[in-house]
Design a protein around this motif. Structure first.
Motif, PDB file in Angstrom:
ATOM      1  N   SER A   1      66.706   3.950 -62.039  1.00  0.00           N
ATOM      2  CA  SER A   1      65.308   3.512 -62.020  1.00  0.00           C
ATOM      3  C   SER A   1      65.210   1.986 -62.042  1.00  0.00           C
TER       4      SER A   1
ATOM      5  N   ASN B   1      75.338  13.185 -66.255  1.00  0.00           N
ATOM      6  CA  ASN B   1      74.269  14.162 -66.094  1.00  0.00           C
ATOM      7  C   ASN B   1      73.097  13.552 -65.331  1.00  0.00           C
ATOM      8  N   THR B   2      72.224  14.393 -64.872  1.00  0.00           N
ATOM      9  CA  THR B   2      71.117  13.982 -64.009  1.00  0.00           C
ATOM     10  C   THR B   2      70.192  12.979 -64.689  1.00  0.00           C
ATOM     11  N   ASN B   3      69.850  13.207 -65.945  1.00  0.00           N
ATOM     12  CA  ASN B   3      68.931  12.295 -66.644  1.00  0.00           C
ATOM     13  C   ASN B   3      69.527  10.903 -66.783  1.00  0.00           C
ATOM     14  N   PHE B   4      70.817  10.838 -67.130  1.00  0.00           N
ATOM     15  CA  PHE B   4      71.486   9.550 -67.266  1.00  0.00           C
ATOM     16  C   PHE B   4      71.453   8.805 -65.935  1.00  0.00           C
ATOM     17  N   ARG B   5      71.770   9.504 -64.852  1.00  0.00           N
ATOM     18  CA  ARG B   5      71.768   8.893 -63.523  1.00  0.00           C
ATOM     19  C   ARG B   5      70.369   8.406 -63.149  1.00  0.00           C
ATOM     20  N   LYS B   6      69.363   9.232 -63.351  1.00  0.00           N
ATOM     21  CA  LYS B   6      67.989   8.863 -62.997  1.00  0.00           C
ATOM     22  C   LYS B   6      67.516   7.655 -63.805  1.00  0.00           C
ATOM     23  N   ASN B   7      67.845   7.631 -65.088  1.00  0.00           N
ATOM     24  CA  ASN B   7      67.439   6.500 -65.925  1.00  0.00           C
ATOM     25  C   ASN B   7      68.071   5.196 -65.450  1.00  0.00           C
TER      26      ASN B   7
END
Length: 85
Positions: free
Chosen positions: A16, A7-13
């Motif tokens: 980073s 998911n997007t949040n996992f990828r963004k985290n």
């Protein structure tokens, strides 16, 4: 970057982190630039061996959720971009 199961949040985290971003960028560029199927296949095999090695002693970092999720992220990337043969 669309990767099944991510998911997007996992990828963004994960992205980073500058070091993880560098690794993923290198993998992406290899996937896009290398045109030799032989080289791509050989490197895919090596990458899967590295990921297998990382998970071989997964009990060592079971109490470190950051490291575990980073390994999970990298495994998703490798599995998605480099077919296991």
């Amino acid at each position: 970057m669309n990767i099944k199961g991510m998911n997007t949040n996992f990828r963004k985290n994960r992205m980073s982190n500058a070091r993880i971003q560098q690794i993923v960028t290198l993998l992406y560029m290899h996937k896009e630039i290398v045109s030799s199927s032989g080289v791509h296949t050989k490197e895919a095999k090596v990458l899967h061996e590295v990921m297998d090695r990382a998970y071989k002693n997964k009990d060592y970092y079971k109490n470190n959720p950051m490291l575990k999720s980073t390994f999970d992220f990298l495994k998703m990337v490798v599995d998605s971009w480099f077919a296991h043969e």
